[in-house]
Scaffold this motif. Structure first.
Motif, PDB file in Angstrom:
ATOM      1  N   GLY A   6       0.824  -1.202   0.000  1.00 54.13           N
ATOM      2  CA  GLY A   6       0.000   0.000   0.000  1.00 54.13           C
ATOM      3  C   GLY A   6       0.857   1.249   0.000  1.00 54.13           C
ATOM      4  O   GLY A   6       1.834   1.367  -0.720  1.00 54.13           O
ATOM      5  N   GLY A   7       0.466   2.220   0.828  1.00 57.86           N
ATOM      6  CA  GLY A   7       1.189   3.485   0.888  1.00 57.86           C
ATOM      7  C   GLY A   7       0.521   4.616   0.151  1.00 57.86           C
ATOM      8  O   GLY A   7       1.044   5.732   0.100  1.00 57.86           O
ATOM      9  N   TRP A   8      -0.651   4.351  -0.437  1.00 58.40           N
ATOM     10  CA  TRP A   8      -1.364   5.389  -1.189  1.00 58.40           C
ATOM     11  C   TRP A   8      -2.139   6.276  -0.211  1.00 58.40           C
ATOM     12  O   TRP A   8      -2.626   5.824   0.810  1.00 58.40           O
ATOM     13  N   GLU A   9      -2.265   7.542  -0.589  1.00 55.11           N
ATOM     14  CA  GLU A   9      -3.081   8.473   0.195  1.00 55.11           C
ATOM     15  C   GLU A   9      -4.497   8.446  -0.372  1.00 55.11           C
ATOM     16  O   GLU A   9      -4.767   8.984  -1.438  1.00 55.11           O
ATOM     17  N   MET A  10      -5.398   7.816   0.383  1.00 56.53           N
ATOM     18  CA  MET A  10      -6.773   7.614  -0.091  1.00 56.53           C
ATOM     19  C   MET A  10      -7.650   8.737   0.466  1.00 56.53           C
ATOM     20  O   MET A  10      -8.350   8.581   1.463  1.00 56.53           O
ATOM     21  N   LYS A  11      -7.577   9.918  -0.170  1.00 54.79           N
ATOM     22  CA  LYS A  11      -8.421  11.026   0.277  1.00 54.79           C
ATOM     23  C   LYS A  11      -9.881  10.785  -0.075  1.00 54.79           C
ATOM     24  O   LYS A  11     -10.781  11.162   0.656  1.00 54.79           O
ATOM     25  N   SER A  12     -10.104  10.207  -1.189  1.00 56.70           N
ATOM     26  CA  SER A  12     -11.477   9.883  -1.605  1.00 56.70           C
ATOM     27  C   SER A  12     -11.413   8.637  -2.475  1.00 56.70           C
ATOM     28  O   SER A  12     -10.444   8.429  -3.215  1.00 56.70           O
ATOM     29  N   GLU A  13     -12.449   7.834  -2.383  1.00 57.43           N
ATOM     30  CA  GLU A  13     -12.479   6.589  -3.145  1.00 57.43           C
ATOM     31  C   GLU A  13     -12.760   6.869  -4.606  1.00 57.43           C
ATOM     32  O   GLU A  13     -13.439   7.847  -4.955  1.00 57.43           O
ATOM     33  N   LEU A  14     -12.231   5.996  -5.462  1.00 54.34           N
ATOM     34  CA  LEU A  14     -12.456   6.159  -6.900  1.00 54.34           C
ATOM     35  C   LEU A  14     -13.941   6.032  -7.227  1.00 54.34           C
ATOM     36  O   LEU A  14     -14.680   5.286  -6.585  1.00 54.34           O
ATOM     37  N   SER A  15     -14.344   6.746  -8.254  1.00 48.45           N
ATOM     38  CA  SER A  15     -15.737   6.666  -8.701  1.00 48.45           C
ATOM     39  C   SER A  15     -15.970   5.358  -9.447  1.00 48.45           C
ATOM     40  O   SER A  15     -15.033   4.637  -9.812  1.00 48.45           O
ATOM     41  N   GLY A  16     -17.247   5.062  -9.661  1.00 51.30           N
ATOM     42  CA  GLY A  16     -17.597   3.831 -10.371  1.00 51.30           C
ATOM     43  C   GLY A  16     -17.066   3.809 -11.787  1.00 51.30           C
ATOM     44  O   GLY A  16     -16.696   2.753 -12.314  1.00 51.30           O
ATOM     45  N   GLN A  17     -17.015   4.997 -12.451  1.00 49.34           N
ATOM     46  CA  GLN A  17     -16.523   5.034 -13.824  1.00 49.34           C
ATOM     47  C   GLN A  17     -15.058   4.609 -13.889  1.00 49.34           C
ATOM     48  O   GLN A  17     -14.653   3.844 -14.773  1.00 49.34           O
ATOM     49  N   TRP A  18     -14.239   5.095 -12.950  1.00 50.85           N
ATOM     50  CA  TRP A  18     -12.826   4.727 -12.979  1.00 50.85           C
ATOM     51  C   TRP A  18     -12.628   3.279 -12.571  1.00 50.85           C
ATOM     52  O   TRP A  18     -11.722   2.603 -13.079  1.00 50.85           O
ATOM     53  N   LEU A  19     -13.430   2.793 -11.639  1.00 51.38           N
ATOM     54  CA  LEU A  19     -13.331   1.385 -11.278  1.00 51.38           C
ATOM     55  C   LEU A  19     -13.704   0.503 -12.464  1.00 51.38           C
ATOM     56  O   LEU A  19     -13.103  -0.556 -12.672  1.00 51.38           O
ATOM     57  N   THR A  20     -14.697   0.919 -13.229  1.00 53.77           N
ATOM     58  CA  THR A  20     -15.061   0.169 -14.443  1.00 53.77           C
ATOM     59  C   THR A  20     -13.891   0.133 -15.418  1.00 53.77           C
ATOM     60  O   THR A  20     -13.605  -0.900 -16.040  1.00 53.77           O
ATOM     61  N   HIS A  21     -13.222   1.274 -15.554  1.00 52.83           N
ATOM     62  CA  HIS A  21     -12.048   1.321 -16.439  1.00 52.83           C
ATOM     63  C   HIS A  21     -10.959   0.377 -15.948  1.00 52.83           C
ATOM     64  O   HIS A  21     -10.319  -0.333 -16.743  1.00 52.83           O
ATOM     65  N   VAL A  22     -10.737   0.348 -14.652  1.00 48.83           N
ATOM     66  CA  VAL A  22      -9.720  -0.543 -14.080  1.00 48.83           C
ATOM     67  C   VAL A  22     -10.104  -2.004 -14.308  1.00 48.83           C
ATOM     68  O   VAL A  22      -9.255  -2.846 -14.643  1.00 48.83           O
ATOM     69  N   ILE A  23     -11.379  -2.322 -14.119  1.00 53.49           N
ATOM     70  CA  ILE A  23     -11.844  -3.701 -14.339  1.00 53.49           C
ATOM     71  C   ILE A  23     -11.583  -4.128 -15.774  1.00 53.49           C
ATOM     72  O   ILE A  23     -11.122  -5.250 -16.033  1.00 53.49           O
ATOM     73  N   GLN A  24     -11.851  -3.235 -16.707  1.00 49.95           N
ATOM     74  CA  GLN A  24     -11.597  -3.559 -18.113  1.00 49.95           C
ATOM     75  C   GLN A  24     -10.109  -3.805 -18.346  1.00 49.95           C
ATOM     76  O   GLN A  24      -9.716  -4.726 -19.079  1.00 49.95           O
ATOM     77  N   THR A  25      -9.260  -2.993 -17.708  1.00 48.53           N
ATOM     78  CA  THR A  25      -7.813  -3.167 -17.852  1.00 48.53           C
ATOM     79  C   THR A  25      -7.366  -4.523 -17.305  1.00 48.53           C
ATOM     80  O   THR A  25      -6.593  -5.249 -17.950  1.00 48.53           O
ATOM     81  N   VAL A  26      -7.861  -4.877 -16.118  1.00 48.96           N
ATOM     82  CA  VAL A  26      -7.460  -6.152 -15.499  1.00 48.96           C
ATOM     83  C   VAL A  26      -8.009  -7.325 -16.313  1.00 48.96           C
ATOM     84  O   VAL A  26      -7.353  -8.366 -16.455  1.00 48.96           O
ATOM     85  N   ARG A  27      -9.216  -7.169 -16.859  1.00 48.54           N
ATOM     86  CA  ARG A  27      -9.783  -8.243 -17.693  1.00 48.54           C
ATOM     87  C   ARG A  27      -8.913  -8.492 -18.924  1.00 48.54           C
ATOM     88  O   ARG A  27      -8.636  -9.642 -19.291  1.00 48.54           O
ATOM     89  N   LEU A  28      -8.495  -7.408 -19.584  1.00 47.48           N
ATOM     90  CA  LEU A  28      -7.648  -7.578 -20.761  1.00 47.48           C
ATOM     91  C   LEU A  28      -6.328  -8.240 -20.390  1.00 47.48           C
ATOM     92  O   LEU A  28      -5.808  -9.083 -21.141  1.00 47.48           O
ATOM     93  N   SER A  29      -5.797  -7.884 -19.234  1.00 46.31           N
ATOM     94  CA  SER A  29      -4.563  -8.514 -18.784  1.00 46.31           C
ATOM     95  C   SER A  29      -4.780 -10.008 -18.538  1.00 46.31           C
ATOM     96  O   SER A  29      -3.939 -10.839 -18.907  1.00 46.31           O
ATOM     97  N   SER A  30      -5.896 -10.348 -17.929  1.00 48.67           N
ATOM     98  CA  SER A  30      -6.196 -11.758 -17.677  1.00 48.67           C
ATOM     99  C   SER A  30      -6.339 -12.529 -18.986  1.00 48.67           C
ATOM    100  O   SER A  30      -5.852 -13.661 -19.106  1.00 48.67           O
ATOM    101  N   GLU A  31      -7.002 -11.932 -19.979  1.00 45.17           N
ATOM    102  CA  GLU A  31      -7.143 -12.602 -21.268  1.00 45.17           C
ATOM    103  C   GLU A  31      -5.779 -12.822 -21.926  1.00 45.17           C
ATOM    104  O   GLU A  31      -5.519 -13.876 -22.523  1.00 45.17           O
ATOM    105  N   SER A  32      -4.896 -11.814 -21.817  1.00 44.12           N
ATOM    106  CA  SER A  32      -3.568 -11.957 -22.417  1.00 44.12           C
ATOM    107  C   SER A  32      -2.778 -13.060 -21.734  1.00 44.12           C
ATOM    108  O   SER A  32      -2.072 -13.834 -22.395  1.00 44.12           O
ATOM    109  N   LEU A  33      -2.885 -13.157 -20.412  1.00 39.39           N
ATOM    110  CA  LEU A  33      -2.166 -14.206 -19.690  1.00 39.39           C
ATOM    111  C   LEU A  33      -2.749 -15.581 -19.992  1.00 39.39           C
ATOM    112  O   LEU A  33      -2.024 -16.569 -20.084  1.00 39.39           O
ATOM    113  N   THR A  34      -4.063 -15.634 -20.153  1.00 39.30           N
ATOM    114  CA  THR A  34      -4.694 -16.908 -20.502  1.00 39.30           C
ATOM    115  C   THR A  34      -4.252 -17.376 -21.889  1.00 39.30           C
ATOM    116  O   THR A  34      -4.093 -18.571 -22.125  1.00 39.30           O
ATOM    117  N   ALA A  35      -4.033 -16.416 -22.798  1.00 39.53           N
ATOM    118  CA  ALA A  35      -3.585 -16.774 -24.146  1.00 39.53           C
ATOM    119  C   ALA A  35      -2.207 -17.410 -24.141  1.00 39.53           C
ATOM    120  O   ALA A  35      -1.833 -18.100 -25.093  1.00 39.53           O
TER     121      ALA A  35
END
Length: 908
Positions: free
Chosen positions: A549-578
């Protein structure tokens, strides 16, 4: 039939002249597709194929043989192109023959030397007797072209040792500018050399005559003495003398030939050394060649030379060979260390790693270089991931400090700005607001006034996750491919050669399979925990939080940014599965995606609940033809927008589980959904029950599409509490019949669980609010009317026992009817659908009060009964369309409290 390729064409040769065994480089076009394609190579008619080395389709290296022709073409023959042609020629020079006693600045070619030795059979004098300058005068080389001399003396030679020697050619070539007197001197010198040569044997005999005479005298004396006395003493003396003579002869011979024999021995030693150097020059030059090839990076050449030297001299007993071979081993050990350092050096490409592993394997490096490389790459990837986190954490803290000071500076500048007027009224005018809100309809989006600055600047955690996943995807594929090559043995051979190395590699891989699995799992765990530390810190233990950790969490990420992160992690998972990494190693990433999806839904619903609470600030009280404001539409659009933003999160990709598979998630989502609905209900209650002084009505505007009939309400500068209640009731009615049902359909469409419970609880809460607001409005409107009945009835000391003949209904009833009509008009202006409900309840209240008042009268006179019945019937008939069973019962009870009229006229 045409050939597949053009015939070979030689366009250049370097050098273009030389003696036999000169190394030449041939250049041209279509010189073959490979060594196997080269069928023939002739230079000046001599076949040079045995020494040819094919370099490329435009380059061949070879040595010139002992050709018969002095000059000729270079002809290349290939399998693919046939016999070729040449645009250049090569001139074969005669080698300069150097005697064994002649001084020379170069080493004598051993092969030429031995060829010259065989020339003795042809009557050529020994090398030691060949004068370097037979004329004995200064040689002056002329400038006559060699070609011209060859044409003048065909078949001849200027070499005086040759059988075809031409004196004229020799003189033209070496003494073309020599004077006649010098030539006379040369003739004298030649005669002297000839005389010396003829007198050589005679002079030798003359020089040794005294020795011969002494030997002859000694032998004669010995013979005479033996014959004369035959004594032993004489025999001994003569024997001693004979030995002395022989010793003198031997010493004289040694003295005469010591210099020549010494030079011969020295030449023989030199020749033998040169022969050894020439024969074993590969070994003697190998240490230097190894260093040069290492500097050039030609490791393949070094390895091939080392293998050759090892097979030839690895078990030698010759000390000089042992010494040089030890030097070779020293340099090879240094090469092993160099290659191992390069192998473990990071970053490096997969191609280089495989290359260095093969080199080390061919050099028989100790240990397992491939496994060492895998371990180094594993540590490198982990270090890169942690360095990435540390850099972004430091950058975030630096940005926060900079933004804080920038904020302070801007605040100070703003407070001291002359353009800032703190006393001015910044509220918009009604006309200005009209242009902004007139077009607002129920279908408009609630996002119209929302600040979209977040779209243009990604949070630091989001940028970190993208960078981290890209980093892993750039390193892990090569790491995995390296392991696969290690397992199947292709690290050592792409063509199934060197089976021994392949089998050892496969055996080592089987033994270290669990260790590599732990490496992959460690990388996956680090990736997931670093992402959790940035986005889901509450999911880590305290010790893990300090590391990842070590991040300064002044405010939690919004749902839009979390959705973007989920898409990023999904693409990474697909690449690793390949990469065909086993699913059990990637399961931890699927767990991370599930937690991110759940968190995204929770955060989105929480933010939606906050947006719903702020909808009260957007209520403009503009009523359309159906008595509704834009608030219900904004509420519905807010919910729909949130659900649409969650569509990609709610959808399950291959290998993913449903976000609602856990009971706790279902309960949390259900409670948040109920909270959103309840929040809007509270918003309605707040708006409808807010005191007049707290309502900002300066922004009221008219719906330009409304008819003039319904525009009277907008002519007022403010809304009354009763009007707000009516608007709220109208909105509640629409919510119950349309909005809540539509929202329930959207919940079901997106797979939400417990939709029935959400709808039921929300409906119950909405009905409770509707009932409270309705009771408040009835209280506001019916109580004044009801309260005015009793004073109106008994105004002017009216008495039911003593009253005049009725001529009509009295004023109190007229006032009550006017007030009822005013209520009707007010309700009808807001929403005509509310009129029956409101009017029926007002009539119930009035009829109930009138019944009570009639029942409280002790007695009626005839005129009083007639007057009461007239007023009751007038009121009943006026509001007949709004009568309910309760109000009818009240009117009936009121009439029953009156005395019956006996006269038909009175009843009429």
């Amino acid at each position: 039939m045409s050939r597949a390729r053009q015939p070979p064409l030689v366009t250049g040769i370097s050098p273009n002249e030389g003696i036999s065994w000169t190394k030449v480089t041939i250049r041209g076009e279509n010189l073959g597709t490979g060594p196997a394609d080269l069928l023939g190579l002739t230079i000046c008619g001599h076949n040079c194929l045995l020494t040819a080395e094919w370099m490329s389709a435009s380059k061949i290296v070879c040595r010139v043989g002992q050709a018969k022709n002095d000059k000729g073409d270079i002809i290349v023959t290939t399998k693919s192109g046939g016999k070729g042609t040449s645009t250049v020629s090569f001139k074969l020079l005669k080698p300069e023959k150097i005697g064994i006693l002649d001084q020379s600045a170069v080493w004598v070619d051993e092969m030429n030397y031995y060829d010259m030795r065989t020339d003795r059979n042809k009557g050529i004098p020994p090398l030691s007797l060949r004068p370097a300058n037979p004329l004995g005068i200064e040689i002056d080389k002329g400038r006559f072209p060699q070609k011209d001399l060859e044409s003048l003396f065909p078949g001849m030679s200027a070499d005086f040792t040759s059988e075809n020697f031409s004196a004229a050619w020799y003189l033209i070539e070496n003494h073309s500018t020599t004077s006649f007197d010098q030539l006379k001197t040369a003739v004298v010198n030649l005669k002297k050399q000839a005389n010396k040569k003829n007198e050589g044997s005679l002079a030798y005999v003359k020089g040794g005559l005294s020795t011969f005479f002494e030997a002859q005298d000694a032998l004669s004396a010995i013979h005479q003495k033996l014959e004369a006395d035959g004594t032993e003493k004489v025999e001994g003396s003569m024997t001693q003398k004979l030995e002395n003579v022989l010793n003198r002869a031997s010493n004289t011979a040694d003295t005469l030939f010591q210099e020549v024999l010494g030079r011969k021995d020295k030449a023989d030693s030199t020749r033998n050394a040169l022969n050894v150097l020439q024969r074993f020059k590969f070994l003697f030059n190998l240490p230097l060649n190894i260093e040069r090839n290492i500097q050039k990076g030609d490791y393949d050449v070094v390895i091939n030379d080392y293998e050759k030297a090892k097979s030839l001299f690895g078990k030698t007993e010759v000390q000089v060979f042992k010494k040089y071979y030890a030097e070779v081993e020293t340099r090879i050990e240094a090469l092993r260390e160099l290659l191992l350092d390069k192998l473990l050096e990071t970053p490096s490409t997969l191609h280089d790693q495989k290359r260095y592993i093969r080199y080390l394997s061919d050099l028989h490096a100790p240990g397992d270089p491939a496994w060492q490389c895998i371990g180094a790459q594993h540590q490198w990837i982990l270090q890169l991931m942690h360095n990435c986190k540390e850099s972004y954490v430091k950058e975030q803290k630096g940005k926060d400090t900079f933004l804080f000071y920038l904020y302070i500076y801007m605040c100070n500048a703003l407070l001291h700005s002359p353009m800032l007027d703190l006393d001015s009224d910044v509220r918009p005018s009604p006309i200005g607001h009209l242009s902004q809100t007139a077009s607002l309809k129920r279908g408009s989006s609630f996002q119209a006034g929302r600040d979209d600055a977040w779209r243009y600047k990604a949070p630091q955690q989001v940028v970190f996750v993208e960078k981290l996943t890209k980093l892993v995807l750039s390193q892990l594929p090569n790491f995995w491919k390296l392991w696969v090559s290690y397992v199947n043995g292709s690290l050592f051979s792409e063509t199934a050669e060197k089976s021994g190395q392949m089998e050892r590699s496969k055996k080592n891989a089987r033994q270290r399979q669990n260790d590599f699995k732990k490496m992959i799992q460690e990388v996956m765990h680090s990736l997931v925990k670093l992402i959790r530390g940035a986005l889901l810190p509450f999911s880590l233990r305290e010790g893990e939080l300090r590391q990842y950790g070590g991040w300064e969490m002044k405010s939690e990420l919004s749902g839009q940014w979390l959705t973007h992160v989920i898409q990023t992690v999904r693409l990474s998972s697909e690449s690793l599965t390949a990469l065909e990494i086993p699913n059990d190693m990637l399961q931890i990433i699927q767990d991370l995606i599930l937690d991110l999806r759940v968190r995204c839904i929770i955060v989105t619903l929480q933010h939606t609940a906050e947006d719903i609470k702020r909808l009260a600030e957007k209520e403009d009280w503009v009523v359309d033809n159906e008595g509704l404001t834009s608030l219900p539409s904004q509420f519905e659009q807010c919910i729909i927008h949130s659900l649409q933003s969650l569509k990609t999160v709610l959808d399950c990709k291959p290998g993913e589980a449903s976000v609602f598979q856990q009971q706790k998630t279902q309960e949390d989502v259900c409670q948040l959904s109920i909270g959103i609905m309840q929040g809007f209900i509270d918003c309605l209650e707040q708006l409808s029950t807010k005191p007049d002084g707290d309502i900002d009505t300066s922004h009221l505007s008219v719906d330009v599409s409304s008819p003039d009939l319904f525009g009277s309400i907008h002519e007022e500068s403010s809304l009354s509490s009763e009007q707000r209640l009516l608007i709220a009731l109208s909105n509640c009615r629409y919510l119950e019949r349309h909005t809540f049902l539509n929202i329930a359909e959207h919940f079901e469409k997106h797979g939400f669980q417990g939709v029935d419970k959400i709808t039921q609880v929300s409906m119950e809460s909405l009905k409770e609010l509707d009932q409270r607001l309705f009771e408040m409005y009835i209280e506001f409107k019916a109580d004044p009317i009801v309260g005015s009945l009793e004073p109106g009835i008994y105004a002017g000391y009216f008495d039911w026992k003593d009253c005049l003949v009725p001529t009509g209904v009295r004023n109190y009833l007229k006032e009550a009817l006017v007030n009822i009509i005013a209520v009707h008009a007010e309700v009808f202006t807001i929403s005509k659908d509310l009129v029956p409900r409101v009017m029926s309840r007002v009539v119930e209240a009035v009829s109930e009060e009138l019944s009570r008042l009639m029942q409280c009268v002790s007695s009626f006179s005839k005129n009083g009964a007639l007057q009461a019945k007239l007023e009751i019937c007038a009121l009943r008939d006026t509001v007949a369309i709004y009568l309910t069973p309760e109000s009818k019962s009240s009117f009936k009870q009121a009439l029953e409290a009156l005395p019956q009229l006996s006269s038909g006229t009175d009843r009429k």
